[in-house]
Design a protein around this motif. Structure first.
Motif, PDB file in Angstrom:
ATOM      1  N   GLU A   1       0.834  -1.208   0.000  1.00 22.89           N
ATOM      2  CA  GLU A   1       0.000   0.000   0.000  1.00 22.89           C
ATOM      3  C   GLU A   1       0.868   1.256   0.000  1.00 22.89           C
ATOM      4  O   GLU A   1       0.572   2.223  -0.698  1.00 22.89           O
ATOM      5  CB  GLU A   1      -0.944  -0.008   1.203  1.00 22.89           C
TER       6      GLU A   1
ATOM      7  N   LEU B   1       2.179   1.730  -3.534  1.00 25.52           N
ATOM      8  CA  LEU B   1       1.137   2.247  -4.423  1.00 25.52           C
ATOM      9  C   LEU B   1       0.789   3.698  -4.098  1.00 25.52           C
ATOM     10  O   LEU B   1       0.487   4.484  -5.012  1.00 25.52           O
ATOM     11  CB  LEU B   1      -0.103   1.361  -4.352  1.00 25.52           C
ATOM     12  N   ASN B   2       0.853   4.073  -2.830  1.00 29.16           N
ATOM     13  CA  ASN B   2       0.597   5.467  -2.461  1.00 29.16           C
ATOM     14  C   ASN B   2       1.636   6.407  -3.051  1.00 29.16           C
ATOM     15  O   ASN B   2       1.313   7.534  -3.420  1.00 29.16           O
ATOM     16  CB  ASN B   2       0.524   5.625  -0.940  1.00 29.16           C
TER      17      ASN B   2
ATOM     18  N   ARG C   1       0.449   6.871  -6.556  1.00 27.67           N
ATOM     19  CA  ARG C   1      -0.746   7.736  -6.575  1.00 27.67           C
ATOM     20  C   ARG C   1      -0.371   9.195  -6.365  1.00 27.67           C
ATOM     21  O   ARG C   1      -0.995  10.094  -6.922  1.00 27.67           O
ATOM     22  CB  ARG C   1      -1.721   7.294  -5.488  1.00 27.67           C
ATOM     23  N   ALA C   2       0.653   9.438  -5.549  1.00 28.25           N
ATOM     24  CA  ALA C   2       1.091  10.804  -5.246  1.00 28.25           C
ATOM     25  C   ALA C   2       1.996  11.375  -6.334  1.00 28.25           C
ATOM     26  O   ALA C   2       2.432  12.518  -6.229  1.00 28.25           O
ATOM     27  CB  ALA C   2       1.823  10.822  -3.906  1.00 28.25           C
TER      28      ALA C   2
ATOM     29  N   GLU D   1      -7.949   1.406 -10.370  1.00 26.61           N
ATOM     30  CA  GLU D   1      -8.170   2.659  -9.647  1.00 26.61           C
ATOM     31  C   GLU D   1      -6.946   3.571  -9.623  1.00 26.61           C
ATOM     32  O   GLU D   1      -7.040   4.714  -9.182  1.00 26.61           O
ATOM     33  CB  GLU D   1      -8.626   2.365  -8.219  1.00 26.61           C
ATOM     34  N   LEU D   2      -5.816   3.093 -10.106  1.00 29.43           N
ATOM     35  CA  LEU D   2      -4.619   3.933 -10.135  1.00 29.43           C
ATOM     36  C   LEU D   2      -4.791   5.028 -11.182  1.00 29.43           C
ATOM     37  O   LEU D   2      -5.296   4.775 -12.284  1.00 29.43           O
ATOM     38  CB  LEU D   2      -3.381   3.099 -10.476  1.00 29.43           C
ATOM     39  N   PRO D   3      -4.384   6.245 -10.863  1.00 32.11           N
ATOM     40  CA  PRO D   3      -4.501   7.324 -11.849  1.00 32.11           C
ATOM     41  C   PRO D   3      -3.579   7.080 -13.046  1.00 32.11           C
ATOM     42  O   PRO D   3      -2.436   6.625 -12.889  1.00 32.11           O
ATOM     43  CB  PRO D   3      -4.085   8.577 -11.072  1.00 32.11           C
TER      44      PRO D   3
ATOM     45  N   CYS E   1       0.307   7.863 -13.361  1.00 26.65           N
ATOM     46  CA  CYS E   1       1.341   7.134 -12.607  1.00 26.65           C
ATOM     47  C   CYS E   1       1.735   5.836 -13.307  1.00 26.65           C
ATOM     48  O   CYS E   1       2.590   5.105 -12.817  1.00 26.65           O
ATOM     49  CB  CYS E   1       0.896   6.870 -11.174  1.00 26.65           C
TER      50      CYS E   1
END
Length: 66
Positions: free
Chosen positions: A9, A12-13, A16-17, A45-47, A50
């Motif tokens: 997580e 993945l964050n 995402r950032a 769900e990942l933008p 990225c």
């Protein structure tokens, strides 16, 4: 070594950032088709910014075989 859910997580964050870019190959996308629903959902769900899609080239094949 098996990674914990918290480590995954956190990784993945970072994506995402916008702090890292995930390189995604055709092979990975093929394998994702058979992945559990939760795994596919996380990826979906990942933008888009990225993720960078990478393609097989003669050079990548040479590096693989080196």
């Amino acid at each position: 070594m098996r990674r914990s859910g918290a480590e995954s997580e956190a990784f993945l964050n970072l994506a995402r950032a916008g702090r890292l870019t995930l390189l995604v190959s055709d092979l990975m996308l093929d394998e994702l088709e058979d992945a559990p629903d939760r795994v596919r959902q996380v990826f979906e769900e990942l933008p888009g910014p990225c993720i960078t899609r990478v393609f097989e080239t003669n050079e990548s094949m040479r590096l693989r075989d080196a």
